[in-house]
Design a protein around this motif. Structure first.
Motif, PDB file in Angstrom:
ATOM      1  N   PRO A 192     -24.361   3.295   6.587  1.00 12.84           N
ATOM      2  CA  PRO A 192     -25.061   2.119   6.037  1.00 12.84           C
ATOM      3  C   PRO A 192     -24.507   1.682   4.678  1.00 12.84           C
ATOM      4  N   TRP A 193     -24.117   2.637   3.843  1.00 16.09           N
ATOM      5  CA  TRP A 193     -23.575   2.310   2.531  1.00 16.09           C
ATOM      6  C   TRP A 193     -22.307   1.478   2.674  1.00 16.09           C
ATOM      7  N   ARG A 194     -21.404   1.922   3.566  1.00 15.20           N
ATOM      8  CA  ARG A 194     -20.185   1.150   3.773  1.00 15.20           C
ATOM      9  C   ARG A 194     -20.497  -0.222   4.360  1.00 15.20           C
ATOM     10  N   ALA A 195     -21.425  -0.274   5.305  1.00 15.90           N
ATOM     11  CA  ALA A 195     -21.771  -1.550   5.935  1.00 15.90           C
ATOM     12  C   ALA A 195     -22.277  -2.551   4.904  1.00 15.90           C
ATOM     13  N   ALA A 196     -23.048  -2.079   3.945  1.00 18.89           N
ATOM     14  CA  ALA A 196     -23.567  -2.975   2.911  1.00 18.89           C
ATOM     15  C   ALA A 196     -22.444  -3.541   2.058  1.00 18.89           C
ATOM     16  N   LEU A 197     -21.485  -2.691   1.677  1.00 17.31           N
ATOM     17  CA  LEU A 197     -20.353  -3.180   0.890  1.00 17.31           C
ATOM     18  C   LEU A 197     -19.444  -4.075   1.719  1.00 17.31           C
ATOM     19  N   ALA A 198     -19.226  -3.690   2.989  1.00 11.30           N
ATOM     20  CA  ALA A 198     -18.335  -4.465   3.850  1.00 11.30           C
ATOM     21  C   ALA A 198     -18.850  -5.873   4.101  1.00 11.30           C
ATOM     22  N   ALA A 199     -20.140  -6.113   3.900  1.00  8.18           N
ATOM     23  CA  ALA A 199     -20.710  -7.448   4.073  1.00  8.18           C
ATOM     24  C   ALA A 199     -20.363  -8.380   2.912  1.00  8.18           C
ATOM     25  N   GLU A 200     -19.850  -7.819   1.821  1.00  9.80           N
ATOM     26  CA  GLU A 200     -19.490  -8.642   0.668  1.00  9.80           C
ATOM     27  C   GLU A 200     -18.106  -9.253   0.890  1.00  9.80           C
ATOM     28  N   PRO A 201     -17.878 -10.486   0.462  1.00 13.79           N
ATOM     29  CA  PRO A 201     -16.654 -11.204   0.831  1.00 13.79           C
ATOM     30  C   PRO A 201     -15.369 -10.595   0.287  1.00 13.79           C
ATOM     31  N   TRP A 202     -15.434  -9.838  -0.781  1.00 11.54           N
ATOM     32  CA  TRP A 202     -14.229  -9.247  -1.373  1.00 11.54           C
ATOM     33  C   TRP A 202     -13.769  -7.996  -0.647  1.00 11.54           C
ATOM     34  N   PHE A 203     -14.584  -7.432   0.223  1.00 11.79           N
ATOM     35  CA  PHE A 203     -14.299  -6.133   0.842  1.00 11.79           C
ATOM     36  C   PHE A 203     -13.242  -6.308   1.945  1.00 11.79           C
ATOM     37  N   LYS A 204     -11.987  -6.370   1.517  1.00 14.21           N
ATOM     38  CA  LYS A 204     -10.863  -6.538   2.447  1.00 14.21           C
ATOM     39  C   LYS A 204      -9.756  -5.589   2.008  1.00 14.21           C
ATOM     40  N   GLY A 205      -9.650  -4.452   2.674  1.00 16.63           N
ATOM     41  CA  GLY A 205      -8.662  -3.455   2.300  1.00 16.63           C
ATOM     42  C   GLY A 205      -7.290  -3.754   2.873  1.00 16.63           C
ATOM     43  N   HIS A 206      -6.280  -3.229   2.204  1.00 13.51           N
ATOM     44  CA  HIS A 206      -4.901  -3.251   2.700  1.00 13.51           C
ATOM     45  C   HIS A 206      -4.518  -1.808   2.981  1.00 13.51           C
ATOM     46  N   TYR A 207      -4.080  -1.515   4.205  1.00 11.48           N
ATOM     47  CA  TYR A 207      -3.892  -0.147   4.662  1.00 11.48           C
ATOM     48  C   TYR A 207      -2.449   0.057   5.125  1.00 11.48           C
ATOM     49  N   VAL A 208      -1.801   1.114   4.629  1.00  9.23           N
ATOM     50  CA  VAL A 208      -0.438   1.453   5.060  1.00  9.23           C
ATOM     51  C   VAL A 208      -0.339   2.966   5.207  1.00  9.23           C
ATOM     52  N   ILE A 209       0.443   3.408   6.177  1.00  5.16           N
ATOM     53  CA  ILE A 209       0.574   4.840   6.443  1.00  5.16           C
ATOM     54  C   ILE A 209       2.049   5.197   6.537  1.00  5.16           C
ATOM     55  N   PHE A 210       2.394   6.349   5.957  1.00  2.00           N
ATOM     56  CA  PHE A 210       3.789   6.756   5.832  1.00  2.00           C
ATOM     57  C   PHE A 210       3.944   8.230   6.214  1.00  2.00           C
ATOM     58  N   ASP A 211       5.147   8.573   6.653  1.00  2.00           N
ATOM     59  CA  ASP A 211       5.527   9.958   6.889  1.00  2.00           C
ATOM     60  C   ASP A 211       6.418  10.432   5.744  1.00  2.00           C
ATOM     61  N   ARG A 212       6.210  11.658   5.308  1.00  2.00           N
ATOM     62  CA  ARG A 212       7.016  12.219   4.218  1.00  2.00           C
ATOM     63  C   ARG A 212       8.480  12.263   4.619  1.00  2.00           C
ATOM     64  N   LEU A 213       9.355  11.959   3.669  1.00  2.00           N
ATOM     65  CA  LEU A 213      10.790  11.884   3.925  1.00  2.00           C
ATOM     66  C   LEU A 213      11.516  12.747   2.908  1.00  2.00           C
ATOM     67  N   GLY A 214      12.137  13.815   3.367  1.00  2.00           N
ATOM     68  CA  GLY A 214      12.942  14.657   2.477  1.00  2.00           C
ATOM     69  C   GLY A 214      12.104  15.510   1.538  1.00  2.00           C
ATOM     70  N   ALA A 215      12.800  16.149   0.619  1.00  2.00           N
ATOM     71  CA  ALA A 215      12.159  17.090  -0.309  1.00  2.00           C
ATOM     72  C   ALA A 215      11.718  16.355  -1.583  1.00  2.00           C
ATOM     73  N   ARG A 216      10.693  16.896  -2.209  1.00  2.00           N
ATOM     74  CA  ARG A 216      10.235  16.377  -3.486  1.00  2.00           C
ATOM     75  C   ARG A 216      11.275  16.664  -4.569  1.00  2.00           C
ATOM     76  N   GLN A 217      11.534  15.666  -5.399  1.00  2.00           N
ATOM     77  CA  GLN A 217      12.424  15.861  -6.531  1.00  2.00           C
ATOM     78  C   GLN A 217      11.589  16.060  -7.790  1.00  2.00           C
ATOM     79  N   MET A 218      12.004  17.032  -8.595  1.00  2.00           N
ATOM     80  CA  MET A 218      11.246  17.400  -9.786  1.00  2.00           C
ATOM     81  C   MET A 218      11.940  16.903 -11.037  1.00  2.00           C
TER      82      MET A 218
END
Length: 222
Positions: A192-218
């Motif tokens: 219900p909490w999300r539904a209440a916020l989602a009813a507001e006109p600004w509630f429009k998320g941008h969603y992207v998903i990625f796979d890890r590539l290579g080793a972390r550089q320090m």
């Protein structure tokens, strides 16, 4: 000094197909290593969208102030010829700078090793940020983390960015993409909490998903 910081630089680029190999070599051997020598930079991890040639790098910094040092200014304003050529050829460029406002899940660097990164952006009106943050931290994230494959969440106040004017970024660290179809995520999106916020006109998320590539550089040792 650990790999994780209190600020991030989130940057996407899409190289032309003909330059993809050169782009990846440049990113791994020049673009990131040069930045790892600048004060305030801790580490960097590259990712790739599994369905496109869209690449992401997330730089861990002590804070956004790392991008304002004289040393970084030299790096930014004095690119090599190769850097200039590649940056002139890429598309899909994004650059968002965030300061940590909340974390959930295991502490320390272990979270950064997650195989999948799911990024969620919102442009939240200033007078609704407190309500949005409370919902995310108290309702949304606990339900997501009820599935052990949802490893953790870090949230950021976006203090600078382009091309969009987002001011909230959540980085979700996942063990696999399958958790996106989990009961935990479904429940988190049906409260219900999300539904209440989602009813507001600004509630429009941008969603992207990625796979890890290579080793972390320090960061380079001082």
């Amino acid at each position: 000094m650990g790999a994780i910081g209190r600020g991030i630089l989130f940057s996407e680029m899409t190289p032309p197909e003909a330059l993809e190999h050169t782009f990846n070599d440049w990113y791994d051997t020049e673009h990131i290593p040069v930045r790892m020598g600048a004060p305030g930079f801790r580490s960097a991890q590259r990712y790739r969208d599994g369905t496109t040639r869209n690449y992401l790098a997330v730089y861990e910094m002590d804070g956004p102030e790392a991008l304002k040092t004289p040393e970084y200014g030299v790096i930014k304003n004095s690119p090599s010829d190769l850097t200039r050529d590649i940056l002139g050829a890429v598309s899909g460029f994004t650059r968002y700078v965030g300061r940590t406002i909340a974390e959930a899940g295991p502490g320390g660097d272990v979270l950064l090793d997650a195989p999948v990164l799911y990024a969620v952006f919102f442009a939240v009106p200033e007078d609704r940020c407190a309500a949005f943050d409370a919902w995310y931290d108290q309702d949304h994230v606990p339900l997501l983390l009820s599935d052990p494959r949802w490893l953790g969440v870090r949230r950021f106040d976006v203090v600078d960015g382009a091309p969009e004017k987002y001011n909230r970024l959540a980085l979700h660290y996942l063990s696999d993409r399958g958790v996106m179809e989990s009961d935990a995520r479904r429940r988190a999106r049906e409260t219900p909490w999300r539904a209440a916020l989602a009813a507001e006109p600004w509630f429009k998320g941008h969603y992207v998903i990625f796979d890890r590539l290579g080793a972390r550089q320090m960061a380079k040792a001082a």
